[in-house]
Scaffold this motif. Sequence first.
Motif, PDB file in Angstrom:
ATOM      1  N   UNK A 127       0.670 -10.226 -11.067  1.00  0.00           N
ATOM      2  CA  UNK A 127       0.765  -9.090 -11.983  1.00  0.00           C
ATOM      3  C   UNK A 127      -0.321  -8.123 -11.563  1.00  0.00           C
ATOM      4  N   UNK A 128       0.085  -6.939 -11.087  1.00  0.00           N
ATOM      5  CA  UNK A 128      -0.886  -6.046 -10.478  1.00  0.00           C
ATOM      6  C   UNK A 128      -1.648  -5.195 -11.485  1.00  0.00           C
ATOM      7  N   UNK A 129      -2.778  -4.642 -11.030  1.00  0.00           N
ATOM      8  CA  UNK A 129      -3.583  -3.710 -11.823  1.00  0.00           C
ATOM      9  C   UNK A 129      -3.891  -2.501 -10.942  1.00  0.00           C
ATOM     10  N   UNK A 130      -2.865  -1.709 -10.597  1.00  0.00           N
ATOM     11  CA  UNK A 130      -3.049  -0.686  -9.560  1.00  0.00           C
ATOM     12  C   UNK A 130      -3.711   0.595 -10.070  1.00  0.00           C
ATOM     13  N   UNK A 131      -4.533   1.207  -9.225  1.00  0.00           N
ATOM     14  CA  UNK A 131      -5.002   2.574  -9.498  1.00  0.00           C
ATOM     15  C   UNK A 131      -4.644   3.475  -8.309  1.00  0.00           C
ATOM     16  N   UNK A 132      -3.668   2.983  -7.514  1.00  0.00           N
ATOM     17  CA  UNK A 132      -3.200   3.720  -6.344  1.00  0.00           C
ATOM     18  C   UNK A 132      -1.850   3.123  -5.966  1.00  0.00           C
ATOM     19  N   UNK A 133      -1.142   3.820  -5.069  1.00  0.00           N
ATOM     20  CA  UNK A 133       0.114   3.252  -4.581  1.00  0.00           C
ATOM     21  C   UNK A 133       0.106   3.258  -3.058  1.00  0.00           C
ATOM     22  N   UNK A 134       0.642   2.193  -2.467  1.00  0.00           N
ATOM     23  CA  UNK A 134       0.801   2.114  -1.011  1.00  0.00           C
ATOM     24  C   UNK A 134       2.281   1.951  -0.708  1.00  0.00           C
ATOM     25  N   UNK A 135       2.718   2.629   0.335  1.00  0.00           N
ATOM     26  CA  UNK A 135       4.116   2.484   0.767  1.00  0.00           C
ATOM     27  C   UNK A 135       4.177   2.671   2.272  1.00  0.00           C
ATOM     28  N   UNK A 136       5.248   2.114   2.875  1.00  0.00           N
ATOM     29  CA  UNK A 136       5.396   2.220   4.327  1.00  0.00           C
ATOM     30  C   UNK A 136       6.387   3.323   4.667  1.00  0.00           C
ATOM     31  N   UNK A 137       6.045   4.106   5.670  1.00  0.00           N
ATOM     32  CA  UNK A 137       6.947   5.155   6.163  1.00  0.00           C
ATOM     33  C   UNK A 137       7.818   4.521   7.244  1.00  0.00           C
ATOM     34  N   UNK A 138       9.099   4.496   6.984  1.00  0.00           N
ATOM     35  CA  UNK A 138      10.045   3.715   7.791  1.00  0.00           C
ATOM     36  C   UNK A 138      10.800   4.587   8.780  1.00  0.00           C
ATOM     37  N   UNK A 139      11.085   4.048   9.949  1.00  0.00           N
ATOM     38  CA  UNK A 139      11.923   4.760  10.917  1.00  0.00           C
ATOM     39  C   UNK A 139      11.417   6.164  11.224  1.00  0.00           C
ATOM     40  N   UNK A 140      10.113   6.304  11.271  1.00  0.00           N
ATOM     41  CA  UNK A 140       9.542   7.612  11.607  1.00  0.00           C
ATOM     42  C   UNK A 140       8.643   7.459  12.832  1.00  0.00           C
ATOM     43  N   UNK A 141       8.580   8.512  13.651  1.00  0.00           N
ATOM     44  CA  UNK A 141       7.696   8.472  14.819  1.00  0.00           C
ATOM     45  C   UNK A 141       6.266   8.766  14.371  1.00  0.00           C
ATOM     46  N   UNK A 142       5.294   8.524  15.253  1.00  0.00           N
ATOM     47  CA  UNK A 142       3.900   8.871  14.943  1.00  0.00           C
ATOM     48  C   UNK A 142       3.795  10.349  14.576  1.00  0.00           C
ATOM     49  N   UNK A 143       4.480  11.193  15.349  1.00  0.00           N
ATOM     50  CA  UNK A 143       4.389  12.643  15.113  1.00  0.00           C
ATOM     51  C   UNK A 143       4.940  12.986  13.731  1.00  0.00           C
ATOM     52  N   UNK A 144       6.039  12.323  13.351  1.00  0.00           N
ATOM     53  CA  UNK A 144       6.617  12.598  12.031  1.00  0.00           C
ATOM     54  C   UNK A 144       5.692  12.115  10.907  1.00  0.00           C
ATOM     55  N   UNK A 145       5.069  10.964  11.132  1.00  0.00           N
ATOM     56  CA  UNK A 145       4.117  10.445  10.134  1.00  0.00           C
ATOM     57  C   UNK A 145       2.968  11.448   9.955  1.00  0.00           C
TER      58      UNK A 145
END
Length: 394
Positions: free
Chosen positions: A291-309
Amino acid sequence: MSKLPNLTAAESIPDAAMAEVTRILQSGDLFRYGSDHSPVALLEAEFAQALGSTFALAVSSCSAALFLSLKALGLPRDAKVLIPAFTFAAVPSSVAHADCIPVLCECGDDYRIDLADFAKKLPDCEAVIISHMRGHTSDMEAIMALCDAAGIPVIEDAAHSLGTTWGGRNIGTIGKVGCFSFQSYKMLNAGEGGILITDDEDLIAQAVIMSGAYEHNWQKHPVLHSVFAKWQNRLPLYNLRLNNLSAALIRPQLIALPQRVAMGRRNHDHVAAILDTSPWIVVPSSLPPEQRAPDSIQFNLNDMTDAQVDSFVCQAASLGLKAEVFGRSIDNARAFWNWNFLRDNPDQPKTRAMLNRACDVRLPSRLSLQQCDVVAQTILKALDTTMGREWPNN
Ligand SMILES: *Cc1c(COP(=O)(O)O)cnc(C)c1O
């Protein structure tokens, strides 16, 4: 779209704390051992009680708590300590500070310890630090089973996960020691500060003395006094104490913690549900016991190139939103390849791949759901601008 809320500001300090700070300043009683029931001693009692641990020791930072934990475990010079490759630079630094050698363990794209790599590297190590990074809890069942079987002590770095539970237990109470931070961007804001909790009286006695309980100041700690006798004059005094003003800032915030945790979780899950609609975003789910206690969110950027990221990060910035991809920002302290102070720092390809796609956005618990909507929409807008209308067909 409405205006973006300020995501970088720290939590404000409650009025009750300000009144107590004024009282302490007027008395001049800033030193924790100046009286018997000082604000620091009260904080320790309240924190131990809130978390359900027997002992607590408040110190100057979570880094100090990690360092004292390693010292109190009595690890010999050059002992290997297994740590996650995804953590804050303070963690390998505390290991180096304790004259030990950090061994990095791979983390997966869910930000958690890679258990196969953990099991492989564990036999070489004499202690383990688990960082619950941004509150993402690794499989503590599996980790404790492996470590208990090998007789290897576990220190939980819960710096940024106060309020998270695992199988109904508070994070920080599962290993032998748990360490927390009161730095401004953690759950409780005192500017600086930390605390360690444990049920082990021999460990707490050593940590108390080494934190700077010189002479017989340990008598002001509620630990069986006979345990201290054997350590008297035998340990260095590192003087890493907390002062009373810091404790006064934290105590009223600790009372408000359950509320902060509930709002943080609500905000996180709200934004996660919106972001999950994007084909470019994956928000890793938590493991079932967590059960989390977040004060931020993390997500992964999928199917993107380094330049797009990189372009997404720029687009977000131009809309006023700080979204940081750990591995793509210059000199990020959570990217292991920047820890050049380590003697031996081999590549961790899994963790590297994750860090190059994992995006971090602060999401303070004080935000309203409408403000969370603005944050989520800004992220999606920055992504749309970056990726054009080219949606993958799946
Ligand atoms: C902030 C943080 C630390 C260090 O805490 P300090 O109190 O600043 O020393 C250690 N580990 C993690 C995971 C952190 O987020």
